[in-house]
Design a protein around this motif. Sequence first.
Motif, PDB file in Angstrom:
ATOM      1  N   LEU A 133       0.834  -1.202   0.000  1.00 53.71           N
ATOM      2  CA  LEU A 133       0.000   0.000   0.000  1.00 53.71           C
ATOM      3  C   LEU A 133       0.869   1.252   0.000  1.00 53.71           C
ATOM      4  N   LEU A 134       0.529   2.185  -0.895  1.00 54.18           N
ATOM      5  CA  LEU A 134       1.263   3.435  -1.011  1.00 54.18           C
ATOM      6  C   LEU A 134       0.340   4.623  -0.744  1.00 54.18           C
ATOM      7  N   LYS A 135       0.948   5.764  -0.423  1.00 53.06           N
ATOM      8  CA  LYS A 135       0.169   6.984  -0.254  1.00 53.06           C
ATOM      9  C   LYS A 135       0.885   8.132  -0.938  1.00 53.06           C
ATOM     10  N   VAL A 136       0.104   9.136  -1.322  1.00 49.17           N
ATOM     11  CA  VAL A 136       0.674  10.305  -1.980  1.00 49.17           C
ATOM     12  C   VAL A 136      -0.068  11.550  -1.496  1.00 49.17           C
ATOM     13  N   THR A 137       0.687  12.626  -1.295  1.00 51.20           N
ATOM     14  CA  THR A 137       0.091  13.897  -0.884  1.00 51.20           C
ATOM     15  C   THR A 137      -0.171  14.745  -2.123  1.00 51.20           C
ATOM     16  N   LEU A 138      -1.398  15.211  -2.257  1.00 52.53           N
ATOM     17  CA  LEU A 138      -1.829  15.983  -3.428  1.00 52.53           C
ATOM     18  C   LEU A 138      -2.407  17.322  -2.991  1.00 52.53           C
ATOM     19  N   GLU A 139      -2.554  18.223  -3.953  1.00 54.82           N
ATOM     20  CA  GLU A 139      -3.170  19.521  -3.702  1.00 54.82           C
ATOM     21  C   GLU A 139      -4.559  19.572  -4.343  1.00 54.82           C
ATOM     22  N   ILE A 140      -5.502  20.181  -3.642  1.00 55.24           N
ATOM     23  CA  ILE A 140      -6.822  20.394  -4.223  1.00 55.24           C
ATOM     24  C   ILE A 140      -6.688  21.365  -5.402  1.00 55.24           C
ATOM     25  N   THR A 141      -7.270  20.997  -6.536  1.00 59.23           N
ATOM     26  CA  THR A 141      -7.215  21.827  -7.740  1.00 59.23           C
ATOM     27  C   THR A 141      -8.444  22.722  -7.805  1.00 59.23           C
ATOM     28  N   PRO A 142      -8.283  24.032  -7.984  1.00 61.77           N
ATOM     29  CA  PRO A 142      -9.453  24.907  -8.139  1.00 61.77           C
ATOM     30  C   PRO A 142     -10.350  24.414  -9.280  1.00 61.77           C
ATOM     31  N   LYS A 143     -11.647  24.562  -9.093  1.00 55.82           N
ATOM     32  CA  LYS A 143     -12.592  24.039 -10.077  1.00 55.82           C
ATOM     33  C   LYS A 143     -12.351  24.624 -11.464  1.00 55.82           C
ATOM     34  N   GLU A 144     -12.016  25.911 -11.545  1.00 55.44           N
ATOM     35  CA  GLU A 144     -11.801  26.548 -12.845  1.00 55.44           C
ATOM     36  C   GLU A 144     -10.651  25.878 -13.596  1.00 55.44           C
ATOM     37  N   ASP A 145      -9.579  25.537 -12.866  1.00 58.86           N
ATOM     38  CA  ASP A 145      -8.432  24.881 -13.499  1.00 58.86           C
ATOM     39  C   ASP A 145      -8.794  23.469 -13.955  1.00 58.86           C
ATOM     40  N   CYS A 146      -9.613  22.802 -13.162  1.00 57.04           N
ATOM     41  CA  CYS A 146     -10.031  21.449 -13.533  1.00 57.04           C
ATOM     42  C   CYS A 146     -10.950  21.485 -14.754  1.00 57.04           C
ATOM     43  N   LEU A 147     -11.818  22.484 -14.801  1.00 62.91           N
ATOM     44  CA  LEU A 147     -12.694  22.652 -15.974  1.00 62.91           C
ATOM     45  C   LEU A 147     -11.866  22.841 -17.242  1.00 62.91           C
ATOM     46  N   ASP A 148     -10.818  23.647 -17.138  1.00 69.18           N
ATOM     47  CA  ASP A 148      -9.939  23.871 -18.292  1.00 69.18           C
ATOM     48  C   ASP A 148      -9.260  22.583 -18.728  1.00 69.18           C
ATOM     49  N   ALA A 149      -8.828  21.780 -17.749  1.00 69.63           N
ATOM     50  CA  ALA A 149      -8.085  20.552 -18.054  1.00 69.63           C
ATOM     51  C   ALA A 149      -8.950  19.518 -18.756  1.00 69.63           C
ATOM     52  N   TYR A 150     -10.255  19.529 -18.478  1.00 70.06           N
ATOM     53  CA  TYR A 150     -11.149  18.514 -19.039  1.00 70.06           C
ATOM     54  C   TYR A 150     -12.177  19.099 -20.005  1.00 70.06           C
ATOM     55  N   ARG A 151     -11.916  20.302 -20.474  1.00 70.09           N
ATOM     56  CA  ARG A 151     -12.875  20.982 -21.347  1.00 70.09           C
ATOM     57  C   ARG A 151     -13.117  20.218 -22.648  1.00 70.09           C
ATOM     58  N   ASN A 152     -12.115  19.493 -23.128  1.00 69.80           N
ATOM     59  CA  ASN A 152     -12.246  18.806 -24.411  1.00 69.80           C
ATOM     60  C   ASN A 152     -12.682  17.353 -24.292  1.00 69.80           C
ATOM     61  N   GLU A 153     -13.043  16.915 -23.082  1.00 68.53           N
ATOM     62  CA  GLU A 153     -13.560  15.560 -22.921  1.00 68.53           C
ATOM     63  C   GLU A 153     -14.897  15.425 -23.631  1.00 68.53           C
ATOM     64  N   SER A 154     -15.192  14.229 -24.105  1.00 67.70           N
ATOM     65  CA  SER A 154     -16.433  14.013 -24.855  1.00 67.70           C
ATOM     66  C   SER A 154     -17.652  14.211 -23.967  1.00 67.70           C
ATOM     67  N   LYS A 155     -18.750  14.589 -24.592  1.00 68.87           N
ATOM     68  CA  LYS A 155     -20.015  14.773 -23.865  1.00 68.87           C
ATOM     69  C   LYS A 155     -20.541  13.456 -23.314  1.00 68.87           C
ATOM     70  N   ARG A 156     -20.169  12.354 -23.947  1.00 65.93           N
ATOM     71  CA  ARG A 156     -20.597  11.052 -23.435  1.00 65.93           C
ATOM     72  C   ARG A 156     -19.914  10.763 -22.101  1.00 65.93           C
ATOM     73  N   ALA A 157     -18.633  11.124 -21.992  1.00 66.12           N
ATOM     74  CA  ALA A 157     -17.891  10.860 -20.758  1.00 66.12           C
ATOM     75  C   ALA A 157     -18.255  11.847 -19.651  1.00 66.12           C
ATOM     76  N   LEU A 158     -18.379  13.112 -20.035  1.00 66.42           N
ATOM     77  CA  LEU A 158     -18.697  14.156 -19.052  1.00 66.42           C
ATOM     78  C   LEU A 158     -19.837  15.016 -19.566  1.00 66.42           C
ATOM     79  N   PRO A 159     -21.058  14.498 -19.537  1.00 68.63           N
ATOM     80  CA  PRO A 159     -22.196  15.257 -20.077  1.00 68.63           C
ATOM     81  C   PRO A 159     -22.452  16.571 -19.358  1.00 68.63           C
ATOM     82  N   GLN A 160     -22.048  16.651 -18.081  1.00 68.08           N
ATOM     83  CA  GLN A 160     -22.235  17.870 -17.288  1.00 68.08           C
ATOM     84  C   GLN A 160     -20.901  18.575 -17.011  1.00 68.08           C
ATOM     85  N   GLY A 161     -19.851  18.150 -17.699  1.00 67.53           N
ATOM     86  CA  GLY A 161     -18.532  18.703 -17.416  1.00 67.53           C
ATOM     87  C   GLY A 161     -18.064  18.276 -16.031  1.00 67.53           C
ATOM     88  N   ILE A 162     -17.194  19.079 -15.427  1.00 66.99           N
ATOM     89  CA  ILE A 162     -16.769  18.819 -14.048  1.00 66.99           C
ATOM     90  C   ILE A 162     -17.876  19.319 -13.136  1.00 66.99           C
TER      91      ILE A 162
END
Length: 234
Positions: A133-162
């Motif tokens: 078992l491993l663990k990793v420390t991560l940072e919470i990503t602001p929603k706006e940045d996450c929206l930008d990162a996944y903006r080009n995902e298909s509507k089938r995968a993310l019909p409502q976006g993030i």
Amino acid sequence: MAAIGYGQTKKEVRWHCGGTLISEYYVLSAAHCMKSRPLRSKAKWALLGAMDLSADEEGRQIFDIVKRVAHPKYKPPSKSYDIILFKLSSSAKLNEYVRPACLNTDDSITAKTVTATGWGKTDYYNSNNNDVLLKVTLEITPKEDCLDAYRNESKRALPQGIHSSMICAGAPEGGKDTCEGDSGGPLTIGLKEPRCMYSIIGITSFGKFCGFATPAVYTRVSYFIPWILKEITN
């Protein structure tokens, strides 16, 4: 921390997903962990109290999964509402090796860093999961940045976006992430009280390329509190 197992018999079990114990009888995980495509098997077992999957450690408890309750709005190939409850065949014994996580009920998360755990791959190019078992420390990503990162995902995968039922976390510089095999595992924050307890804020759901600068997406636990409580008290 729970490992979710697949296969026809316990002798050939493969631990392909993670989960979180939230009560004596229920493990919280990702709905896409209901089945293992390579093994063509439904989730059949839950392992608690393990650090090394290949070792016969003191404190290990293994259970049959007798009930699988995915959120009714989970409809693949959409990645939304990726949450499931696995009911154990008997009550987990709570002790120094096994204890439940607390459910985060606050939509506003003030913690700057969070912890993800799992037995998944350590990088995008590694084909094998880990036994330890491993663990990793991560940072919470602001929603706006996450929206930008996944903006080009298909509507089938993310019909409502993030959607507000999701939360994103990662490392802006890359190099730290969850990966394949970590699905269903917890994203947590440590609690000062009770001692040695954790609050689960997210469930590992999906991402792009492990370890790159793009954040991964987690199912936001606080969004689903009413549904969780309804199901585990039925």
